[in-house]
Design an enzyme around this catalytic site. Structure first.
Site, PDB file in Angstrom:
ATOM      1  N   GLY A  27      -7.876 -55.851  21.697  1.00 48.26           N
ATOM      2  CA  GLY A  27      -8.490 -55.033  22.205  1.00 48.26           C
ATOM      3  C   GLY A  27      -7.677 -53.646  22.676  1.00 48.26           C
ATOM      4  O   GLY A  27      -6.482 -53.511  22.399  1.00 48.26           O
ATOM      5  N   HIS A  30      -5.762 -48.779  19.246  1.00 52.80           N
ATOM      6  CA  HIS A  30      -4.930 -47.165  19.168  1.00 52.80           C
ATOM      7  C   HIS A  30      -5.029 -47.326  17.584  1.00 52.80           C
ATOM      8  O   HIS A  30      -5.481 -48.076  16.854  1.00 52.80           O
ATOM      9  CB  HIS A  30      -3.968 -47.290  19.835  1.00 52.80           C
ATOM     10  CG  HIS A  30      -2.886 -48.482  19.592  1.00 52.80           C
ATOM     11  ND1 HIS A  30      -2.468 -49.001  18.520  1.00 52.80           N
ATOM     12  CD2 HIS A  30      -2.504 -49.360  20.550  1.00 52.80           C
ATOM     13  CE1 HIS A  30      -1.711 -49.820  18.424  1.00 52.80           C
ATOM     14  NE2 HIS A  30      -1.881 -50.279  20.019  1.00 52.80           N
ATOM     15  N   GLU A  31      -4.411 -46.085  17.078  1.00 56.40           N
ATOM     16  CA  GLU A  31      -4.258 -45.838  15.833  1.00 56.40           C
ATOM     17  C   GLU A  31      -3.356 -47.070  14.995  1.00 56.40           C
ATOM     18  O   GLU A  31      -3.653 -47.426  13.799  1.00 56.40           O
ATOM     19  CB  GLU A  31      -3.367 -44.535  15.503  1.00 56.40           C
ATOM     20  CG  GLU A  31      -4.384 -43.422  15.351  1.00 56.40           C
ATOM     21  CD  GLU A  31      -5.301 -43.523  14.098  1.00 56.40           C
ATOM     22  OE1 GLU A  31      -4.994 -43.709  12.877  1.00 56.40           O
ATOM     23  OE2 GLU A  31      -6.580 -43.207  14.595  1.00 56.40           O
ATOM     24  N   HIS A  33      -3.706 -50.267  15.766  1.00 61.73           N
ATOM     25  CA  HIS A  33      -4.811 -51.282  15.179  1.00 61.73           C
ATOM     26  C   HIS A  33      -5.727 -50.744  13.985  1.00 61.73           C
ATOM     27  O   HIS A  33      -6.050 -51.541  13.222  1.00 61.73           O
ATOM     28  CB  HIS A  33      -5.827 -51.353  16.458  1.00 61.73           C
ATOM     29  CG  HIS A  33      -5.064 -52.236  17.523  1.00 61.73           C
ATOM     30  ND1 HIS A  33      -4.957 -51.457  18.772  1.00 61.73           N
ATOM     31  CD2 HIS A  33      -4.419 -53.573  17.843  1.00 61.73           C
ATOM     32  CE1 HIS A  33      -4.292 -52.158  19.656  1.00 61.73           C
ATOM     33  NE2 HIS A  33      -3.943 -53.370  19.038  1.00 61.73           N
ATOM     34  N   GLN A  57      -1.766 -67.183  26.021  1.00 58.63           N
ATOM     35  CA  GLN A  57      -0.255 -66.599  25.670  1.00 58.63           C
ATOM     36  C   GLN A  57       0.082 -65.690  26.862  1.00 58.63           C
ATOM     37  O   GLN A  57       1.133 -65.102  26.627  1.00 58.63           O
ATOM     38  CB  GLN A  57      -0.540 -65.783  24.345  1.00 58.63           C
ATOM     39  CG  GLN A  57      -1.104 -64.561  24.645  1.00 58.63           C
ATOM     40  CD  GLN A  57      -1.504 -63.877  23.215  1.00 58.63           C
ATOM     41  OE1 GLN A  57      -2.285 -64.434  22.252  1.00 58.63           O
ATOM     42  NE2 GLN A  57      -1.070 -62.623  22.866  1.00 58.63           N
ATOM     43  N   GLN A 150       6.267 -62.501  15.835  1.00 58.13           N
ATOM     44  CA  GLN A 150       4.893 -63.189  15.753  1.00 58.13           C
ATOM     45  C   GLN A 150       4.418 -63.327  14.341  1.00 58.13           C
ATOM     46  O   GLN A 150       3.934 -64.072  13.893  1.00 58.13           O
ATOM     47  CB  GLN A 150       3.978 -62.240  16.636  1.00 58.13           C
ATOM     48  CG  GLN A 150       2.560 -62.509  16.441  1.00 58.13           C
ATOM     49  CD  GLN A 150       1.562 -61.585  17.296  1.00 58.13           C
ATOM     50  OE1 GLN A 150       1.354 -61.890  18.321  1.00 58.13           O
ATOM     51  NE2 GLN A 150       0.969 -60.465  16.944  1.00 58.13           N
ATOM     52  N   LEU A 181       3.168 -47.229  18.948  1.00 58.41           N
ATOM     53  CA  LEU A 181       1.820 -47.432  19.731  1.00 58.41           C
ATOM     54  C   LEU A 181       1.688 -48.580  20.219  1.00 58.41           C
ATOM     55  O   LEU A 181       2.111 -49.662  19.676  1.00 58.41           O
ATOM     56  CB  LEU A 181       0.759 -46.856  18.836  1.00 58.41           C
ATOM     57  CG  LEU A 181       0.847 -45.454  18.420  1.00 58.41           C
ATOM     58  CD1 LEU A 181      -0.804 -45.154  17.816  1.00 58.41           C
ATOM     59  CD2 LEU A 181       0.954 -44.397  19.422  1.00 58.41           C
ATOM     60  N   SER A 182       1.274 -48.855  21.420  1.00 62.82           N
ATOM     61  CA  SER A 182       1.238 -50.240  22.093  1.00 62.82           C
ATOM     62  C   SER A 182      -0.057 -50.062  23.393  1.00 62.82           C
ATOM     63  O   SER A 182       0.079 -48.923  23.967  1.00 62.82           O
ATOM     64  CB  SER A 182       2.429 -50.663  22.786  1.00 62.82           C
ATOM     65  OG  SER A 182       2.116 -51.575  23.728  1.00 62.82           O
ATOM     66  N   ARG A 184       0.231 -51.151  25.967  1.00 59.01           N
ATOM     67  CA  ARG A 184       0.847 -51.303  27.141  1.00 59.01           C
ATOM     68  C   ARG A 184       1.571 -50.033  27.447  1.00 59.01           C
ATOM     69  O   ARG A 184       2.072 -49.789  28.673  1.00 59.01           O
ATOM     70  CB  ARG A 184       1.882 -52.568  27.275  1.00 59.01           C
ATOM     71  CG  ARG A 184       1.401 -53.667  27.191  1.00 59.01           C
ATOM     72  CD  ARG A 184       2.293 -54.968  27.519  1.00 59.01           C
ATOM     73  NE  ARG A 184       1.752 -56.114  28.072  1.00 59.01           N
ATOM     74  CZ  ARG A 184       1.494 -57.405  27.086  1.00 59.01           C
ATOM     75  NH1 ARG A 184       1.816 -57.064  25.770  1.00 59.01           N
ATOM     76  NH2 ARG A 184       1.011 -58.100  27.504  1.00 59.01           N
TER      77      ARG A 184
HETATM   78  P1  AMP Z   1      -2.572 -56.668  19.958  1.00 58.93           P
HETATM   79  O1  AMP Z   1      -4.042 -56.222  20.363  1.00 58.93           O
HETATM   80  O2  AMP Z   1      -1.431 -56.191  20.883  1.00 58.93           O
HETATM   81  O3  AMP Z   1      -2.461 -58.331  20.124  1.00 58.93           O
HETATM   82  O4  AMP Z   1      -2.347 -56.311  18.596  1.00 58.93           O
HETATM   83  C1  AMP Z   1      -3.022 -56.702  17.511  1.00 58.93           C
HETATM   84  C2  AMP Z   1      -2.462 -56.408  16.156  1.00 58.93           C
HETATM   85  O5  AMP Z   1      -2.117 -55.017  16.023  1.00 58.93           O
HETATM   86  C3  AMP Z   1      -1.137 -57.312  16.099  1.00 58.93           C
HETATM   87  O6  AMP Z   1      -1.035 -57.650  14.651  1.00 58.93           O
HETATM   88  C4  AMP Z   1       0.040 -56.074  16.217  1.00 58.93           C
HETATM   89  O7  AMP Z   1       0.872 -56.460  15.897  1.00 58.93           O
HETATM   90  C5  AMP Z   1      -0.638 -54.966  15.792  1.00 58.93           C
HETATM   91  N1  AMP Z   1      -0.322 -53.562  15.965  1.00 58.93           N
HETATM   92  C6  AMP Z   1      -0.028 -53.424  17.535  1.00 58.93           C
HETATM   93  N2  AMP Z   1       0.592 -52.239  17.736  1.00 58.93           N
HETATM   94  C7  AMP Z   1       0.667 -51.608  16.674  1.00 58.93           C
HETATM   95  C8  AMP Z   1       1.262 -50.467  15.809  1.00 58.93           C
HETATM   96  N3  AMP Z   1       1.906 -49.535  16.704  1.00 58.93           N
HETATM   97  N4  AMP Z   1       1.150 -50.277  14.686  1.00 58.93           N
HETATM   98  C9  AMP Z   1       0.772 -51.331  13.716  1.00 58.93           C
HETATM   99  N5  AMP Z   1       0.185 -52.284  14.209  1.00 58.93           N
HETATM  100  C10 AMP Z   1       0.063 -52.740  15.269  1.00 58.93           C
END
Ligand code: AMP
Length: 283
Positions: A27, A30-31, A33, A57, A150, A181-182, A184
């Site tokens: 959740g 961002h772009e 996702h 995790q 991962q 993008l993250s 965090r």
């Molecule tokens: P998360 O919500 O952080 O668990 O991420 C969910 C999925 O989105 C994972 O497969 C991540 O690798 C991917 N993801 C996170 N950040 C990015 C990004 N900046 N660009 C592309 N995919 C991302």
């Protein structure tokens, strides 16, 4: 979009679908996702997304409690992307009993890099991903290269368990200034946010240094890693690792594999203030 929290209800809704594509997330979308949702749409139908902040995790001193939860905004974004089902289980839905059976990835992949600094992280990731795949039973599942290790671990897991799912990698989406993008990134102060793109800049410098080496051998590679760590530390970061590894297995290369032109990737994790950022760059 259907929003479903119950596993049985999810199964009822997906009965007869054998081309579903799936994007698991935690959740705070961002772009990055959303780019995965679009990629998923190219590979299957319907698109199923999940939002679940997976306690398994997170380490005891990590940010499980403070992890950003923005369900309504996330729903609006997924609606716009034409996602068919959002699977958003509660902890009780997904773990009605304590999850005592877990998937333990092999040490050589699960205990290095991220796994070294976040003990148990990949065990938690593999366990929830296996369970989510079992709930959704998609034809394809999409994971971002942002989380490079991962992606590799999940690929190997699905291969070794012969799960009937194709794992599709999505490219990392970045802000204009290069910061990946993250979710965090929201923890960063304005000053830290201004400094944060230096992480990707440094990876690009490291790539140049590797490409410009006259002789690629392990001591030259290790020196580049050390210099990069010193540089980042000098700018006020606390790096966990900057590692130039073989793309195939994320192991350090040896002189033989370097000579043979084995493809490499640079992976990094570093703290800026209290925020831990990760990034990577293929060479
Ligand atoms: P998360 O919500 O952080 O668990 O991420 C969910 C999925 O989105 C994972 O497969 C991540 O690798 C991917 N993801 C996170 N950040 C990015 C990004 N900046 N660009 C592309 N995919 C991302």
């Amino acid at each position: 979009m259907k929003i479903i929290s119950d596993i049985q209800e999810l199964r009822d809704h997906l009965r007869g679908q054998n081309r579903a594509s799936f994007v698991p997330t935690m959740g705070n979308l961002h772009e990055g996702h959303l780019s995965l949702m679009r990629l998923a749409r190219q590979h299957g139908d319907p698109v199923v997304a999940s939002i679940f902040v997976n306690r398994l995790q997170f380490g005891p001193n990590e940010d499980f409690d403070s992890y950003p939860r923005t369900m309504q905004a996330d729903i609006d974004k997924l609606e716009k992307e034409g996602v068919y089902i959002l699977f958003a289980p509660t902890e009780r839905d997904l773990y009605p009993q304590p999850q005592e059976y877990r998937v333990d990835p092999p040490q050589q992949l699960g205990d290095i890099l991220e796994g070294e600094f976040r003990p148990g992280f990949f065990k938690g990731v593999c366990t929830v991903v296996l369970k989510l795949l079992s709930c959704v039973q998609p034809k394809v599942a999409v994971f971002g290269k942002k989380d490079y290790q991962q992606l590799m671990i999940i690929r190997q897991m699905t291969k070794q368990f012969a799960l009937p799912v194709d794992i599709i990698p999505g490219e990392t989406i970045r802000a204009q200034d290069g910061l990946a993008l993250s979710s965090r990134n929201g923890y960063l102060s304005p000053d830290e946010r201004a400094e944060a793109p230096q992480l990707q800049k440094l990876l690009q410098e490291v790539r140049e240094q590797v490409l410009n080496l006259n002789v690629r051998d392990t001591s030259a590679i290790e020196q580049i890693e050390k210099d990069a760590i010193a540089k980042l530390t000098g700018r006020g970061w606390q790096p966990d690792y900057i590692a130039i590894r073989q793309r195939s297995d994320l192991a350090p290369s040896n002189n033989q594999s370097l000579e043979a032109g084995e493809p490499l990737v640079i992976l990094t994790a570093a703290k800026l203030g209290k925020t831990r950022l990760i990034d990577n760059l293929e060479i």
